[in-house]
Enzyme design. Structure first.
Site, PDB file in Angstrom:
ATOM      1  CB  SER A 189      -0.956  -0.038   1.190  1.00 50.33           C
ATOM      2  OG  SER A 189      -2.003   0.889   1.055  1.00 50.33           O
ATOM      3  CD  GLU A 292      -6.015  -3.340  -4.211  1.00 52.03           C
ATOM      4  OE1 GLU A 292      -5.776  -2.521  -3.307  1.00 52.03           O
ATOM      5  OE2 GLU A 292      -5.298  -4.327  -4.461  1.00 52.03           O
ATOM      6  CG  HIS A 322      -5.711  -2.356   0.294  1.00 47.42           C
ATOM      7  ND1 HIS A 322      -4.973  -2.155  -0.857  1.00 47.42           N
ATOM      8  CD2 HIS A 322      -5.091  -1.616   1.259  1.00 47.42           C
ATOM      9  CE1 HIS A 322      -3.976  -1.329  -0.606  1.00 47.42           C
ATOM     10  NE2 HIS A 322      -4.017  -0.998   0.673  1.00 47.42           N
TER      11      HIS A 322
END
Length: 354
Positions: A189, A292, A322
């Site tokens: 991320s 996502e 995610h």
């Protein structure tokens, strides 16, 4: 009437300043490339994960500001509790982080792991499920850097912590000074974005480049211009409820807000590695879920890097939350993902030996 002209002049000035300052290149041509999605159905464990996310949102719904952020940080630090971990976790003060060392691994082989959490949450502790597994599949000592977080620190403070950790890792292992024989940079991320910008930084500054990189659902681009940033809000159970409200805000306002919060333009390649040169980078594997919000960020990065000659693979799972990798024992899809990473690293090494 004078007031109307003054307001109009101010609006025009803001519009002109917006397009002059940000000058955002249209990357929609990168959306034409088709990337296959694995043919499978989310496991029963995925429903359990979604239930946990609903409980978290319910517990935090009445919290605001700093209290909400602290609750998020505390929750993330519990994510690896109860998981089956085999590694030794050893604190390191300078640079700050922790070594993650699975039994019998070759500590000359090293992974720098950069955790996610929107640059405001997360820690080495929160991501132990991932770093423990990385140490095993890479036969390496993992250094999980504890970089400084916003809003207490500036975005660039965290970037510099990652850069310093990488430089240090090349010549230091868990037992002291020792040159690395094999180096991987990985992150998820927000940490995945740091990972990709770090590769470009190492290239541009003449450092030894990593042998390979792995980015799990990286953000890649803070301009939020990729289609899935808005189209996948309803199908993203983690990011959708948190960031879905941004879809109601005009993009230029988001860009100015990002500049104010990060003190870095959303077009700066340090914050948005997609916006920089992607040539001459090490072999990189990217994972993403097809539901996502960050899906097209990953697709665009892979497409641009490939067009500039870098070896980048994008592997996409259907219907996953995610960064599903962090849910370890709960999801067979996490085990599949780590096996995919292991095979990628083995292929990289086989290619280097040819």
């Amino acid at each position: 009437m004078d007031i109307i002209w003054i307001v109009l002049a101010i609006v025009l000035l803001i519009v002109a300043a917006t397009f002059f300052l940000f000058r955002i290149e249209d990357l929609s041509h990168l959306d034409d490339r088709d990337y296959p999605v694995r043919k499978s159905t989310p496991s029963e464990g995925h429903q359990q994960v979604l239930g946990q996310l609903r409980e978290l949102r319910e517990a935090a719904k009445d919290l605001k500001g700093k209290a909400r952020l602290m609750a998020l940080r505390q929750h993330m630090d519990t994510l690896s509790e109860g998981m089956e971990l085999v590694s030794e976790f050893r604190h390191n003060e300078d640079p700050r982080g922790e070594w993650v060392i699975a039994p019998g691994v070759d500590t000359r082989r090293r992974v720098l792991y950069i955790h996610g959490g929107a640059w405001a949450a997360g820690s080495p502790r929160s991501h132990r499920t991932i770093t423990d597994r990385f140490s095993r599949i890479a036969n390496a000592a993992v250094f999980a850097v504890d970089y400084r977080l916003m809003p207490e620190y500036r975005f660039m403070d965290g970037v510099r912590d990652c850069q310093r950790a990488y430089s240090w890792l090349l010549d230091h292992g868990p037992e002291g000074r020792e040159r690395a024989s094999f180096v991987v940079v990985a992150g998820d991320s927000a940490g995945g974005s740091h990972t990709l910008s770090l590769l470009a930084w190492a290239r541009d500054n003449g450092l030894r480049q990593a042998d390979a990189a792995v980015a799990l659902a990286p953000s890649t681009d803070l301009t939020l211009t990729a289609p899935s940033n808005r189209n996948n809000i309803p199908t993203d159970p983690l990011l959708g409820p948190v960031f879905g409200g941004l879809a109601k805000i005009p993009l230029p306002i988001i860009w100015w807000g990002t500049l104010a919060a990060f003190r870095v333009s959303p077009t700066n390649p340090v914050a948005s590695p997609l916006r920089g040169s992607l040539a001459n980078l090490p072999p990189t594997l990217i994972h993403a879920s097809d539901t996502e919000m960050l899906l097209d960020n990953a697709r665009r990065y892979a497409a641009k890097a490939q067009s500039e000659g870098s070896v980048v693979e994008l592997h996409t799972w259907p219907g996953m939350v995610h960064v599903w990798h962090i849910f370890g024992d709960m999801l067979p899809e996490a085990e599949e993902a780590f096996e995919d990473i292991r095979e990628f690293l083995a292929d990289v090494e086989a290619g280097k030996s040819e």
